[in-house]
Design a protein around this motif. Structure first.
Motif, PDB file in Angstrom:
ATOM      1  N   GLY A  30       0.801  -1.211   0.000  1.00  0.00           N
ATOM      2  CA  GLY A  30       0.000   0.000   0.000  1.00  0.00           C
ATOM      3  C   GLY A  30       0.840   1.270   0.000  1.00  0.00           C
ATOM      4  O   GLY A  30       1.760   1.420   0.794  1.00  0.00           O
ATOM      5  N   TYR A  31       0.509   2.202  -0.901  1.00  0.00           N
ATOM      6  CA  TYR A  31       1.148   3.506  -1.027  1.00  0.00           C
ATOM      7  C   TYR A  31       2.568   3.438  -1.575  1.00  0.00           C
ATOM      8  O   TYR A  31       3.286   4.428  -1.573  1.00  0.00           O
ATOM      9  CB  TYR A  31       1.152   4.263   0.301  1.00  0.00           C
ATOM     10  N   LEU A  32       3.011   2.292  -2.006  1.00  0.00           N
ATOM     11  CA  LEU A  32       4.328   2.169  -2.632  1.00  0.00           C
ATOM     12  C   LEU A  32       4.210   2.150  -4.146  1.00  0.00           C
ATOM     13  O   LEU A  32       3.194   1.754  -4.696  1.00  0.00           O
ATOM     14  CB  LEU A  32       5.023   0.883  -2.172  1.00  0.00           C
ATOM     15  N   VAL A  33       5.270   2.593  -4.773  1.00  0.00           N
ATOM     16  CA  VAL A  33       5.445   2.403  -6.206  1.00  0.00           C
ATOM     17  C   VAL A  33       6.240   1.114  -6.392  1.00  0.00           C
ATOM     18  O   VAL A  33       7.236   0.895  -5.697  1.00  0.00           O
ATOM     19  CB  VAL A  33       6.200   3.602  -6.807  1.00  0.00           C
ATOM     20  N   VAL A  34       5.800   0.264  -7.281  1.00  0.00           N
ATOM     21  CA  VAL A  34       6.455  -1.022  -7.498  1.00  0.00           C
ATOM     22  C   VAL A  34       6.895  -1.117  -8.951  1.00  0.00           C
ATOM     23  O   VAL A  34       6.128  -0.798  -9.864  1.00  0.00           O
ATOM     24  CB  VAL A  34       5.506  -2.188  -7.161  1.00  0.00           C
ATOM     25  N   GLU A  44      24.033  -3.512 -17.774  1.00  0.00           N
ATOM     26  CA  GLU A  44      23.499  -2.855 -16.585  1.00  0.00           C
ATOM     27  C   GLU A  44      21.997  -3.147 -16.442  1.00  0.00           C
ATOM     28  O   GLU A  44      21.336  -3.594 -17.391  1.00  0.00           O
ATOM     29  CB  GLU A  44      23.706  -1.342 -16.695  1.00  0.00           C
ATOM     30  N   HIS A  45      21.494  -2.836 -15.259  1.00  0.00           N
ATOM     31  CA  HIS A  45      20.050  -2.951 -15.039  1.00  0.00           C
ATOM     32  C   HIS A  45      19.313  -2.024 -16.009  1.00  0.00           C
ATOM     33  O   HIS A  45      19.763  -0.904 -16.282  1.00  0.00           O
ATOM     34  CB  HIS A  45      19.702  -2.525 -13.613  1.00  0.00           C
ATOM     35  N   GLU A  46      18.165  -2.494 -16.497  1.00  0.00           N
ATOM     36  CA  GLU A  46      17.343  -1.638 -17.338  1.00  0.00           C
ATOM     37  C   GLU A  46      15.895  -1.710 -16.876  1.00  0.00           C
ATOM     38  O   GLU A  46      15.411  -2.751 -16.424  1.00  0.00           O
ATOM     39  CB  GLU A  46      17.463  -2.013 -18.818  1.00  0.00           C
ATOM     40  N   PHE A  47      15.233  -0.594 -17.013  1.00  0.00           N
ATOM     41  CA  PHE A  47      13.846  -0.473 -16.581  1.00  0.00           C
ATOM     42  C   PHE A  47      12.925  -1.304 -17.460  1.00  0.00           C
ATOM     43  O   PHE A  47      13.107  -1.377 -18.682  1.00  0.00           O
ATOM     44  CB  PHE A  47      13.440   1.001 -16.646  1.00  0.00           C
ATOM     45  N   VAL A  48      11.921  -1.917 -16.846  1.00  0.00           N
ATOM     46  CA  VAL A  48      10.938  -2.704 -17.586  1.00  0.00           C
ATOM     47  C   VAL A  48       9.540  -2.088 -17.445  1.00  0.00           C
ATOM     48  O   VAL A  48       8.908  -1.734 -18.436  1.00  0.00           O
ATOM     49  CB  VAL A  48      10.911  -4.160 -17.111  1.00  0.00           C
ATOM     50  N   ALA A  49       9.058  -1.973 -16.209  1.00  0.00           N
ATOM     51  CA  ALA A  49       7.705  -1.461 -15.991  1.00  0.00           C
ATOM     52  C   ALA A  49       7.571  -1.004 -14.550  1.00  0.00           C
ATOM     53  O   ALA A  49       8.287  -1.478 -13.666  1.00  0.00           O
ATOM     54  CB  ALA A  49       6.662  -2.535 -16.292  1.00  0.00           C
ATOM     55  N   THR A  50       6.606  -0.106 -14.318  1.00  0.00           N
ATOM     56  CA  THR A  50       6.346   0.346 -12.966  1.00  0.00           C
ATOM     57  C   THR A  50       4.923   0.862 -12.858  1.00  0.00           C
ATOM     58  O   THR A  50       4.322   1.284 -13.860  1.00  0.00           O
ATOM     59  CB  THR A  50       7.334   1.449 -12.539  1.00  0.00           C
ATOM     60  N   PHE A  51       4.367   0.804 -11.646  1.00  0.00           N
ATOM     61  CA  PHE A  51       3.049   1.372 -11.435  1.00  0.00           C
ATOM     62  C   PHE A  51       2.881   1.715  -9.954  1.00  0.00           C
ATOM     63  O   PHE A  51       3.628   1.252  -9.090  1.00  0.00           O
ATOM     64  CB  PHE A  51       1.944   0.433 -11.928  1.00  0.00           C
ATOM     65  N   GLY A 101       6.977   7.239  -2.729  1.00  0.00           N
ATOM     66  CA  GLY A 101       7.083   8.403  -3.587  1.00  0.00           C
ATOM     67  C   GLY A 101       6.197   8.277  -4.792  1.00  0.00           C
ATOM     68  O   GLY A 101       5.312   7.437  -4.850  1.00  0.00           O
ATOM     69  N   SER A 102       6.433   9.126  -5.762  1.00  0.00           N
ATOM     70  CA  SER A 102       5.520   9.223  -6.897  1.00  0.00           C
ATOM     71  C   SER A 102       6.169   8.675  -8.163  1.00  0.00           C
ATOM     72  O   SER A 102       7.352   8.341  -8.207  1.00  0.00           O
ATOM     73  CB  SER A 102       5.109  10.681  -7.102  1.00  0.00           C
ATOM     74  N   LEU A 103       5.354   8.578  -9.188  1.00  0.00           N
ATOM     75  CA  LEU A 103       5.808   8.214 -10.523  1.00  0.00           C
ATOM     76  C   LEU A 103       6.016   9.473 -11.349  1.00  0.00           C
ATOM     77  O   LEU A 103       5.399  10.504 -11.068  1.00  0.00           O
ATOM     78  CB  LEU A 103       4.782   7.302 -11.185  1.00  0.00           C
ATOM     79  N   PRO A 104       6.789   9.444 -12.434  1.00  0.00           N
ATOM     80  CA  PRO A 104       7.491   8.258 -12.923  1.00  0.00           C
ATOM     81  C   PRO A 104       8.760   7.967 -12.141  1.00  0.00           C
ATOM     82  O   PRO A 104       9.369   8.864 -11.576  1.00  0.00           O
ATOM     83  CB  PRO A 104       7.813   8.639 -14.370  1.00  0.00           C
ATOM     84  N   ASP A 110      16.055   5.266  -8.190  1.00  0.00           N
ATOM     85  CA  ASP A 110      14.783   5.765  -7.652  1.00  0.00           C
ATOM     86  C   ASP A 110      14.216   4.836  -6.582  1.00  0.00           C
ATOM     87  O   ASP A 110      13.324   5.233  -5.838  1.00  0.00           O
ATOM     88  CB  ASP A 110      13.746   5.895  -8.769  1.00  0.00           C
ATOM     89  N   TYR A 111      14.673   3.603  -6.532  1.00  0.00           N
ATOM     90  CA  TYR A 111      14.046   2.583  -5.686  1.00  0.00           C
ATOM     91  C   TYR A 111      14.863   2.267  -4.443  1.00  0.00           C
ATOM     92  O   TYR A 111      16.079   2.231  -4.475  1.00  0.00           O
ATOM     93  CB  TYR A 111      13.805   1.313  -6.511  1.00  0.00           C
ATOM     94  N   ASP A 112      14.143   2.017  -3.343  1.00  0.00           N
ATOM     95  CA  ASP A 112      14.778   1.774  -2.052  1.00  0.00           C
ATOM     96  C   ASP A 112      14.888   0.296  -1.704  1.00  0.00           C
ATOM     97  O   ASP A 112      15.781  -0.103  -0.959  1.00  0.00           O
ATOM     98  CB  ASP A 112      13.962   2.466  -0.947  1.00  0.00           C
ATOM     99  N   TYR A 113      13.952  -0.510  -2.192  1.00  0.00           N
ATOM    100  CA  TYR A 113      13.886  -1.916  -1.806  1.00  0.00           C
ATOM    101  C   TYR A 113      13.974  -2.785  -3.060  1.00  0.00           C
ATOM    102  O   TYR A 113      13.335  -2.486  -4.073  1.00  0.00           O
ATOM    103  CB  TYR A 113      12.577  -2.208  -1.061  1.00  0.00           C
ATOM    104  N   TRP A 114      14.719  -3.878  -2.947  1.00  0.00           N
ATOM    105  CA  TRP A 114      14.948  -4.764  -4.093  1.00  0.00           C
ATOM    106  C   TRP A 114      14.812  -6.218  -3.682  1.00  0.00           C
ATOM    107  O   TRP A 114      15.195  -6.598  -2.568  1.00  0.00           O
ATOM    108  CB  TRP A 114      16.348  -4.545  -4.659  1.00  0.00           C
ATOM    109  N   GLY A 115      14.297  -7.029  -4.589  1.00  0.00           N
ATOM    110  CA  GLY A 115      14.287  -8.459  -4.397  1.00  0.00           C
ATOM    111  C   GLY A 115      15.598  -9.065  -4.855  1.00  0.00           C
ATOM    112  O   GLY A 115      16.498  -8.363  -5.342  1.00  0.00           O
TER     113      GLY A 115
END
Length: 124
Positions: A30-34, A44-51, A101-104, A110-115
């Protein structure tokens, strides 16, 4: 703090499909951007999708638009990445990430937590 656990990776032929899952442990989404990122071999890491968890805003990288879909199951506290029409260039380790935080939010920083990541291999 939130722990993210991915699953669902594997080996698939070109044109095939997979569904990746990302479960949150320790708190709700809840209230997180994933988001989903991937790391192709040697790159390198590359962006795929977010919402946003509210589902009001969704962003996709151009190279997956129309083939991948990000979604959520609120009851299971899980985010999914449905991948169809897979190509060999989709091969890589896929990571789930979350931030307050917000999108985009399309950059790794931009991200704090990672799997821990799950391997996807597209090969004939």
């Amino acid at each position: 703090q939130v722990e993210l656990v991915e699953s669902g990776g594997g080996v698939v032929q070109p044109g095939g499909f997979l569904r990746l899952s990302c479960a949150a442990v320790g708190r709700t989404f809840g209230y997180l951007v994933v988001g989903w990122f991937r790391q192709p071999p040697g790159k390198e890491h590359e962006f795929v999708a977010t919402f946003s968890w509210t589902g009001r805003s969704t962003y996709y990288a151009d190279y997956v638009k129309g083939r991948f879909t990000i979604s959520r199951d609120t009851a299971k506290n899980t985010v999914y990445l449905q991948m169809t029409s897979l190509k060999p260039e989709d091969t890589g380790v896929y990571f789930c990430a979350a931030r307050s935080g917000s999108l985009p939010a399309t950059h790794r920083s931009d991200y704090d937590y990672w799997g821990q990541g799950t391997q996807v291999t597209v090969s004939s």
